[in-house]
Design a protein around this motif. Structure first.
Motif, PDB file in Angstrom:
ATOM      1  N   VAL B 377       9.154 -40.953 -45.599  1.00 40.82           N
ATOM      2  CA  VAL B 377       8.350 -42.048 -46.159  1.00 40.82           C
ATOM      3  C   VAL B 377       9.285 -43.101 -46.768  1.00 40.82           C
ATOM      4  O   VAL B 377       9.071 -44.302 -46.605  1.00 40.82           O
ATOM      5  CB  VAL B 377       7.331 -41.521 -47.194  1.00 40.82           C
ATOM      6  N   ARG B 378      10.322 -42.642 -47.455  1.00 45.62           N
ATOM      7  CA  ARG B 378      11.332 -43.572 -47.996  1.00 45.62           C
ATOM      8  C   ARG B 378      11.894 -44.468 -46.893  1.00 45.62           C
ATOM      9  O   ARG B 378      12.124 -45.672 -47.089  1.00 45.62           O
ATOM     10  CB  ARG B 378      12.492 -42.783 -48.617  1.00 45.62           C
ATOM     11  N   GLU B 379      12.112 -43.872 -45.751  1.00 46.77           N
ATOM     12  CA  GLU B 379      12.643 -44.620 -44.601  1.00 46.77           C
ATOM     13  C   GLU B 379      11.666 -45.743 -44.188  1.00 46.77           C
ATOM     14  O   GLU B 379      12.079 -46.831 -43.809  1.00 46.77           O
ATOM     15  CB  GLU B 379      12.865 -43.634 -43.448  1.00 46.77           C
ATOM     16  N   GLN B 380      10.368 -45.455 -44.316  1.00 45.71           N
ATOM     17  CA  GLN B 380       9.362 -46.469 -43.995  1.00 45.71           C
ATOM     18  C   GLN B 380       9.397 -47.620 -45.020  1.00 45.71           C
ATOM     19  O   GLN B 380       9.242 -48.781 -44.656  1.00 45.71           O
ATOM     20  CB  GLN B 380       7.952 -45.853 -43.968  1.00 45.71           C
ATOM     21  N   ILE B 381       9.606 -47.270 -46.282  1.00 43.60           N
ATOM     22  CA  ILE B 381       9.700 -48.312 -47.316  1.00 43.60           C
ATOM     23  C   ILE B 381      10.922 -49.182 -47.038  1.00 43.60           C
ATOM     24  O   ILE B 381      10.863 -50.411 -47.102  1.00 43.60           O
ATOM     25  CB  ILE B 381       9.781 -47.681 -48.732  1.00 43.60           C
TER      26      ILE B 381
END
Lengths: 443, 443
Positions: B377-381
């Protein structure tokens, strides 16, 4: 020449992919940071609490429950070549001898100052003075700054209410700076431009997002985009939930943009139930570098008019023309020269301080000139701008500077010397642009 | 005191609404600009063309066919009072004698420098030097800038690859500056913070938008927001197509935030089929000014943990506390003191250079500290951040300065004098904050 460069790039990438396949190893996960003393004090209660609450269910946020538009954007902004370059860079850091080169220069995005281009002294002097206006009251300032930069800083500060470069500005940007930009556009095009139509933004990207946000209602709304394109467009369309309708530039004719191709793609998308709302044209092309001919631009304007499309003109590379016989014409100039007025055609022109000879990417300055929209739709664009309050004031100032750089007939000798001293021959470019001979300054 | 002020404000607004009703006249539309000479030359063809294409149909873009989310946002960001103030201002411009006052001060948004607050000299000196790094090589610079500002500018430039303040940075911001911010957070909270968790943004607003964009899938996704709120939240939720789930602060208890109220609103929205994704807490409150007590914050953290909500902590007013017995505690500090680690609770803290004693709204600097999300999810941010390339570098630098302002024990006498000379008593505030006596400097 272009074909040769493309072939060479392809060979280089293929060679490094092969090399990486031979030497790549999976990267180890980073070691967790040791806990701070204060954190250690809370550890005991953490363990107790963890037992009572752990495994209460799936994580609140996972790839399964985030906005699918964010997920869909994934493949649009990350190119295979960049990802491969990042892998190679990690490899180089771990094992500097592993590859037949010792450095990777990222040219996937125009970022000239990261590759050693020096900023233009005049621009930086003005920004430096506007950041600390108290300098203007000190006599020592004249020993450090050129007199024309000092004069320009005064002019700019006089346009800012209370000379407060640290206050939120009008959400479209500082009115006096917008008027200066409009005057620069009018001087460039030979047609009237209004500061009321300028929306200053943190680089051109937020301006593109604003227009996509305004136009896209669902995936049934399409935006015609060139292929090859700059990935901002595919990313922004995905994030706003629309459909990218591709049209293909023709490499055989120097990445030509043919209206027949636009029509074909428009009709094809319409047959699938897509309502095409806008046409994105990137001129000069990114990444393709072509400069559209005036006649071609007229046909594109006519196409947008007939098909009732918004013309989104990405004109951020207007200063980057490297051939003698080509010239940049803004789409607004073309439309006005055809007799179309503000009532005839919704047209948005994007400009940025990040490109051109200035290349001030980190300053995040840019604007869009919005024409041909009804007052009530304009009000909606303004509303979206106002949600983010305003763009950064240094970027706003820089946008006014690039649209009104020093003129040779008024510039003082000190600035010319500074431009020379920037050491990257930008002055040569600049003087050519003004029709002057930089090696024999008779002015 | 607050109740008294609110009553007074209500009376003043009611009185001016009555006055306006007596004197308002509809404003005339602006006269169109005369055509430029070049435009005049195109007029003949315009008239011919207009006859062939006019009235081909409805305008391509109208309120009927723009994104309804943009339309829906309308009532959220424009308050009745601001609209009324703008009408009064127009009235004053037309007829200065028409109202019993001659100036309108806009206090609807915190914009201290527009109201005369002077910027902190140290911050501006550093920005000015970083804008024009060539100054650092000149001896005359020492006559204009304090030695600690020069030293800090060197330190900052050494953190920027190639000292290129005009290059796009990493999309989260310059790593060295993020590390400095993380050190400031750790010093404030007494718990570890990592520069890898910092996302530098153009003010806090884009950071809030990023989180809303990530979390909201449809109008069935809800975000718990305080009422009264800062209109960014309602606007951002509307633009991203989600549902604002209100919870009401209790004026009787000094705008208290009760967990019972959160639970009640959560359950009510769930019964309507809304999936609540996150809780927005503004602490210190905006516009309500309350400072949450530690015990209250613990209950809120527990509520988010139990209900699997993301805690979106708007902490931009962390320096704006005007009562002796209150103290700001970040939600991350509270969560860590309860023993919750990065694995337990998704928590985002927003901070801005626009508030606090700095009030540098026009610089558009800010960050969010993102903890408790899975790596994917961090990667998506990060991906969403990368679509806009990076935030403005001056704002990034300023964000590092506010989280690491000069310390009294290392600051040189010159800076102290400069702080005094800023003329707005900020030094008094600052020294109080450091536990020093500003009137009797024994250091």
């Amino acid at each position: 020449m272009r074909r040769f460069a493309a072939d060479r790039a392809r060979r280089a990438v293929a060679a490094s992919i092969r090399a990486a396949a031979r030497s790549a190893v999976p990267s180890a996960p980073a070691a967790p940071a040791p806990p701070s003393p204060a954190a250690a004090a809370a550890m005991a209660s953490a363990m107790v609490r963890a037992m009572s609450t752990a495994a209460a269910g799936a994580a609140p946020v996972s790839l399964d429950n985030i906005n699918p538009k964010v997920l869909k954007c994934e493949y649009a902004v990350r190119g295979e070549i960049v990802t491969h370059a990042q892998n190679l860079q990690q490899e180089l850091q771990k094992n500097p001898e592993s590859l037949p080169f010792d450095e990777i220069l990222y040219c996937n995005i125009g970022n000239p100052q990261s590759l050693g281009q020096q900023p233009v002294t005049f621009f930086r002097e003005v920004l430096s003075l506007c950041d600390h206006p108290a300098l203007l009251d000190k006599s020592e300032t004249h020993a450090l700054y050129s007199s024309d930069a000092i004069e320009r800083a005064w002019q700019i500060l006089d346009k800012i209410p209370g000379r407060a470069t640290g206050a939120y500005s009008h959400s479209q940007g500082i009115k006096g700076l917008r008027d200066e930009i409009a005057a620069g556009i009018a001087a460039r095009d030979g047609f009237h431009a209004s500061g009321d139509n300028i929306f200053l933004t943190d680089g051109a990207s937020p301006a593109v997002h604003m227009m996509m946000q305004l136009l896209i209602r669902s995936e049934k709304d399409g935006i015609l985009c060139p292929i090859p394109q700059y990935p901002l467009y595919s990313a922004s369309i995905a994030l706003h939930g629309g459909s990218l309708v591709p049209y293909f530039l023709d490499e055989e004719t120097g990445w030509g943009l043919e209206v027949d191709e636009l029509k074909k793609q428009l009709e094809e998308s319409q047959s699938k139930g897509i309502t095409v709302r806008a046409l994105v044209v990137i001129n000069p092309g990114n990444p393709t570098g072509q400069v559209l001919a005036e006649e071609n631009q007229k046909k594109i304007v006519e196409f947008c008019k007939n098909e009732e499309l918004v013309l989104l003109a990405d004109e951020v590379y207007q200063e980057n023309i490297y051939v003698e016989d080509k010239q940049f014409h803004s789409f607004k100039k073309i439309a006005r020269s055809m007799g179309y007025t503000d009532d005839d055609l919704p047209l948005v022109s994007f400009q940025s301080v990040s490109k051109g000879y200035y290349g001030e990417c980190g300053k995040r300055g840019g604007y869009m000139e919005v024409t041909g929209f009804s007052a009530d739709v304009r009000e909606q664009i303004y509303k979206v701008a106002s949600v983010n309050l305003c763009s950064n004031v240094s970027g706003q100032i820089l946008a006014s500077l690039i649209m009104n750089p020093p003129k040779v007939n008024i510039v003082c000798a000190q600035s010319i010397i500074n431009w020379n001293n920037d050491g990257n021959n930008l002055h040569v470019y600049f003087f050519h642009r003004l029709g002057m001979n930089p090696t024999n300054p008779s002015w």
